[in-house]
Motif scaffolding. Structure first.
Motif, short mmCIF file in Angstrom:
data_model
loop_
_atom_site.label_atom_id
_atom_site.label_comp_id
_atom_site.label_asym_id
_atom_site.label_seq_id
_atom_site.Cartn_x
_atom_site.Cartn_y
_atom_site.Cartn_z
N MET A 66 0.85 -1.20 0.00
CA MET A 66 0.00 0.00 0.00
C MET A 66 0.89 1.25 0.00
O MET A 66 0.98 1.97 1.00
CB MET A 66 -0.94 -0.03 1.20
CG MET A 66 -1.74 -1.32 1.32
SD MET A 66 -2.97 -1.35 2.65
CE MET A 66 -4.42 -0.75 1.77
N PRO A 67 1.57 1.51 -1.12
CA PRO A 67 2.50 2.65 -1.18
C PRO A 67 1.77 3.98 -0.98
O PRO A 67 0.67 4.19 -1.48
CB PRO A 67 3.09 2.55 -2.59
CG PRO A 67 2.11 1.73 -3.37
CD PRO A 67 1.50 0.78 -2.39
N GLY A 68 2.42 4.86 -0.22
CA GLY A 68 1.87 6.19 0.00
C GLY A 68 0.82 6.28 1.08
O GLY A 68 0.40 7.38 1.44
N LEU A 69 0.39 5.16 1.62
CA LEU A 69 -0.64 5.18 2.67
C LEU A 69 -0.01 5.28 4.05
O LEU A 69 1.13 4.86 4.26
CB LEU A 69 -1.54 3.95 2.58
CG LEU A 69 -2.80 4.12 1.72
CD1 LEU A 69 -2.44 4.39 0.28
CD2 LEU A 69 -3.69 2.90 1.81
N THR A 70 -0.77 5.83 4.99
CA THR A 70 -0.33 5.97 6.37
C THR A 70 -1.30 5.24 7.29
O THR A 70 -2.45 4.98 6.93
CB THR A 70 -0.26 7.44 6.79
OG1 THR A 70 -1.61 7.98 6.80
CG2 THR A 70 0.59 8.26 5.83
N SER A 71 -0.83 4.95 8.49
CA SER A 71 -1.70 4.29 9.46
C SER A 71 -2.87 5.19 9.83
O SER A 71 -3.97 4.70 10.13
CB SER A 71 -0.91 3.88 10.70
OG SER A 71 -0.29 5.00 11.31
N GLU A 72 -2.68 6.51 9.81
CA GLU A 72 -3.77 7.43 10.12
C GLU A 72 -4.88 7.32 9.08
O GLU A 72 -6.07 7.39 9.41
CB GLU A 72 -3.25 8.87 10.18
CG GLU A 72 -4.22 9.87 10.80
CD GLU A 72 -4.45 9.64 12.29
OE1 GLU A 72 -5.42 10.22 12.82
OE2 GLU A 72 -3.68 8.89 12.93
N LEU A 188 2.78 1.52 3.50
CA LEU A 188 2.44 0.39 4.35
C LEU A 188 2.48 -0.92 3.55
O LEU A 188 2.33 -0.91 2.33
CB LEU A 188 1.03 0.56 4.93
CG LEU A 188 0.78 1.79 5.82
CD1 LEU A 188 -0.70 1.90 6.15
CD2 LEU A 188 1.62 1.72 7.09
N PHE A 189 2.67 -1.99 4.28
CA PHE A 189 2.57 -3.33 3.71
C PHE A 189 1.59 -4.11 4.58
O PHE A 189 1.78 -4.24 5.79
CB PHE A 189 3.93 -4.03 3.70
CG PHE A 189 3.91 -5.40 3.08
CD1 PHE A 189 3.81 -5.56 1.71
CD2 PHE A 189 3.99 -6.55 3.88
CE1 PHE A 189 3.79 -6.83 1.13
CE2 PHE A 189 3.97 -7.81 3.31
CZ PHE A 189 3.88 -7.96 1.93
#
Length: 251
Positions: A66-72, A188-189
């Motif tokens: 999930m490139p570019g995504l954040t946990s928020e 994220l992965f």
């Protein structure tokens, strides 16, 4: 962008390496009790497939970059998408029919911005393995699910979305579910696990419902829905923040 426009977007195709892994089904039968092994073992973190366990349940394993995504963003998504069926449908058009949440959780979902997480219950209706399924998912903290916060911190895992899955408004509990989000250099992965049928008490129901077809369908469903989410979430997250937060982000 209008949410309805995203309903028309072509879904991602299943990658060839995922298809090959599902055909081989060479995964480790990590038990629910040993789930913390996944947080520490890179081999387990990259496994894809499904296998029947000695008790008649199945372990389903899937991954998704999930490139570019954040946990928020992920935290926001699991709060926001339960608020309207359209939000849920855009996640997997054609396979996600609708969603609601427990009345007891109304205050949580009606907050103007993302609140701190509290245990909550979703009632999604979706198609898995060709079968339309009304579900109940009780989302809980990783700690109450049995994950070690210390191991999460030591292994670059900022977030685990986990819960107990059932049917018929929870009258039948059947599955334990965990989506483990590992931080990488570019996003994220996702490491997903479903202990399918683990909490189903009736041996007959388990034999009838928890099958190879259902396990494969779960793996395929998870593969597509999270790859689609990786594509649409940055757009939805940006477009649906309060106006003052959007202005602040542009400064």
């Amino acid at each position: 962008m209008e949410i309805k426009d995203l309903l028309k977007k072509p879904l991602p195709e299943m990658p060839g390496d995922i298809k090959a892994a599902l055909a081989q089904n060479n995964i480790t039968l990590t038990s629910f009790e040993n789930k913390n092994d996944i947080l520490q073992n890179e081999k387990l973190q990259n496994e894809v497939g499904y296998r029947k366990t000695p008790d008649g349940s199945y372990l389903v394993s899937m991954v998704c970059p999930m490139p570019g995504l954040t946990s928020e963003m992920i935290k926001w998504w699991f709060w926001w998408h339960a608020q309207e069926s359209l939000h849920y449908q855009v996640w997997f058009p054609g396979a996600h029919y609708g969603i609601s949440y427990r009345k007891k959780d109304t205050d949580y979902f009606k907050q103007p911005t993302l609140p701190l997480f509290q245990p909550n219950t979703h009632y999604p209706v979706e198609k898995i393995g060709g079968m339309k399924m009304p579900l109940r998912i009780d989302f809980v903290t990783p700690e109450s699910f049995g994950f070690s916060r210390q191991l999460m911190e030591q292994n670059n895992i900022p977030l685990i979305v986990c819960g107990h899955v059932g049917a018929l408004k929870g009258l039948v509990r059947h599955t334990e579910m965990a989506h483990i989000f590992k931080q990488t250099e570019n996003g994220l992965f996702l490491i997903s696990r479903f202990w399918l049928g683990k909490t189903m008490k009736s041996p007959l129901l388990k034999k009838l419902i928890i099958t190879d077809k259902m396990a494969k369908g779960m793996a395929e469903h998870c593969c597509i829905e999270y790859r689609n989410l990786a594509e649409i979430l940055p757009i939805l997250y940006t477009d649906n923040q309060p106006a003052d937060q959007q202005i602040f982000a542009e400064l």
